[in-house]
Design an enzyme around this catalytic site. Structure first.
Site, PDB file in Angstrom:
ATOM      1  N   VAL A  63     -10.727 -15.437   2.062  1.00  0.00           N
ATOM      2  CA  VAL A  63     -10.911 -15.099   0.650  1.00  0.00           C
ATOM      3  C   VAL A  63      -9.875 -15.738  -0.258  1.00  0.00           C
ATOM      4  O   VAL A  63      -9.939 -15.572  -1.479  1.00  0.00           O
ATOM      5  CB  VAL A  63     -10.912 -13.571   0.433  1.00  0.00           C
ATOM      6  CG1 VAL A  63     -12.117 -12.934   1.104  1.00  0.00           C
ATOM      7  CG2 VAL A  63      -9.613 -12.932   0.912  1.00  0.00           C
ATOM      8  N   TYR A 154       6.223 -11.348  -3.261  1.00  0.00           N
ATOM      9  CA  TYR A 154       5.279 -10.320  -2.833  1.00  0.00           C
ATOM     10  C   TYR A 154       5.202  -9.199  -3.860  1.00  0.00           C
ATOM     11  O   TYR A 154       4.108  -8.727  -4.202  1.00  0.00           O
ATOM     12  CB  TYR A 154       5.715  -9.775  -1.472  1.00  0.00           C
ATOM     13  CG  TYR A 154       4.745  -8.794  -0.857  1.00  0.00           C
ATOM     14  CD1 TYR A 154       3.516  -9.223  -0.364  1.00  0.00           C
ATOM     15  CD2 TYR A 154       5.064  -7.444  -0.763  1.00  0.00           C
ATOM     16  CE1 TYR A 154       2.628  -8.332   0.211  1.00  0.00           C
ATOM     17  CE2 TYR A 154       4.174  -6.541  -0.186  1.00  0.00           C
ATOM     18  CZ  TYR A 154       2.957  -6.982   0.295  1.00  0.00           C
ATOM     19  OH  TYR A 154       2.074  -6.094   0.860  1.00  0.00           O
ATOM     20  N   ALA A 155       6.359  -8.786  -4.386  1.00  0.00           N
ATOM     21  CA  ALA A 155       6.376  -7.751  -5.426  1.00  0.00           C
ATOM     22  C   ALA A 155       5.637  -8.230  -6.668  1.00  0.00           C
ATOM     23  O   ALA A 155       4.898  -7.465  -7.298  1.00  0.00           O
ATOM     24  CB  ALA A 155       7.815  -7.376  -5.769  1.00  0.00           C
ATOM     25  N   ALA A 156       5.824  -9.503  -7.005  1.00  0.00           N
ATOM     26  CA  ALA A 156       5.184 -10.048  -8.202  1.00  0.00           C
ATOM     27  C   ALA A 156       3.668 -10.026  -8.094  1.00  0.00           C
ATOM     28  O   ALA A 156       2.961  -9.594  -9.015  1.00  0.00           O
ATOM     29  CB  ALA A 156       5.665 -11.482  -8.444  1.00  0.00           C
ATOM     30  N   LYS A 158       1.772  -8.264  -6.033  1.00  0.00           N
ATOM     31  CA  LYS A 158       1.251  -6.912  -5.892  1.00  0.00           C
ATOM     32  C   LYS A 158       1.309  -6.154  -7.214  1.00  0.00           C
ATOM     33  O   LYS A 158       0.413  -5.352  -7.528  1.00  0.00           O
ATOM     34  CB  LYS A 158       2.000  -6.153  -4.794  1.00  0.00           C
ATOM     35  CG  LYS A 158       1.651  -6.625  -3.386  1.00  0.00           C
ATOM     36  CD  LYS A 158       0.163  -6.424  -3.077  1.00  0.00           C
ATOM     37  CE  LYS A 158      -0.183  -6.676  -1.639  1.00  0.00           C
ATOM     38  NZ  LYS A 158      -1.621  -6.435  -1.344  1.00  0.00           N
TER      39      LYS A 158
END
Length: 268
Positions: A63, A154-156, A158
């Site tokens: 995806v 990853y924080a950005a 999410k």
């Protein structure tokens, strides 16, 4: 929302939260399609889910690519006879210092965690609108609410998918499509196997089944969000809002041990 009979696509449904969610939704009488990148893993997961007597459709597609997204939506709609609920669960992570992380790994996180769900949701909109009672479930992360060192990208992404969901929920209000955002905390999944950080570093873990049950409850009540982590997480969120410097200081003391514990955390 009554889950029974709903036609549901779960990306990243071959393991972890996605697989546990498929189990929980099938137990409620839903019709489920799961997707994943590796054909053999998809086939094995679908076969295992079918042992309960349910009919599960497996879709092997990536995806994070345009071709994979088109195949995912087309196969799901054909197999299920339409689509009522899209669960954007597929994700990937590479922890570490920003300057030490390969650009390809950063781009992969952006593509699978942010670009993929946005574009897949866009492609699914005609089928979701045709449902008359539809939902998009975006699986974000607790790190989107309280950023942790060594997880900047990853924080950005999410946090980005969380705000995408909030905005889309308001865009679609009154039009038959609800949007739910899920913020799991540390969860015992294959994605976390290479992360050696434990509770002493803020990485307590709960079973994927517990997260799945909470998601189902959120879907049934048409909640806006599901936040895992209990009182401890709620207190951190409040402190991060009211006194973020205190969170900075807390992480400062943990940084050496945390950096060592997450240096091999990779699931892309």
């Amino acid at each position: 929302m009554n889950i029974s009979g709903k036609r549901i696509l779960i990306t990243g449904g071959t393991s972890g939260i996605g697989y546990a969610l498929a189990q929980a939704l099938l137990a409620k009488g839903a019709k489920v399609a799961i997707s994943g990148r590796r054909p053999n893993v998809v086939a094995t997961a679908a076969q295992a889910l079918q042992e309960s007597g349910s009919v599960v459709h497996g879709i092997a597609a990536d995806v994070s690519t345009p071709e994979g997204r088109a195949a995912t939506i087309n196969e799901a709609v054909d197999a299920l006879g339409g689509l009522d609920i899209l669960v954007n669960n597929a994700g990937g992570v590479r922890a570490g210092r920003l300057e030490n992380t390969e650009e390809a790994e950063l781009q992969a996180m952006i593509d699978v965690n942010l670009v993929g769900p946005i574009m897949l949701t866009r492609s699914a909109m005609p089928a979701l609108r045709a449902s008359g009672e539809a939902m998009v479930v975006n699986v974000s992360s607790g790190i989107a609410l309280v950023g942790a060192p060594f997880y900047a990208t990853y924080a950005a992404v999410k946090a980005g998918i969380a705000r995408f969901g909030e905005s889309l929920r308001r865009e679609l209000k009154g039009e038959g499509v609800h949007v739910l955002t899920v913020y799991p905390g540390g969860t015992d999944t294959p994605m976390m196997k290479s992360n050696r950080a434990g509770p002493e570093l803020g990485f307590s873990r709960e079973p994927a089944s517990a997260v799945a049950d909470a998601i189902v409850a959120g879907m049934e009540s048409e909640a806006f969000e599901v936040i895992r982590g209990g009182d401890t997480r709620a207190q951190m969120i409040a402190l991060n809002r009211d006194n973020p410097a205190a969170i900075d200081e807390r992480f400062l003391g943990l940084k050496p041990a945390l950096e060592d514990a997450i240096k091999d955390h990779s699931a892309l």
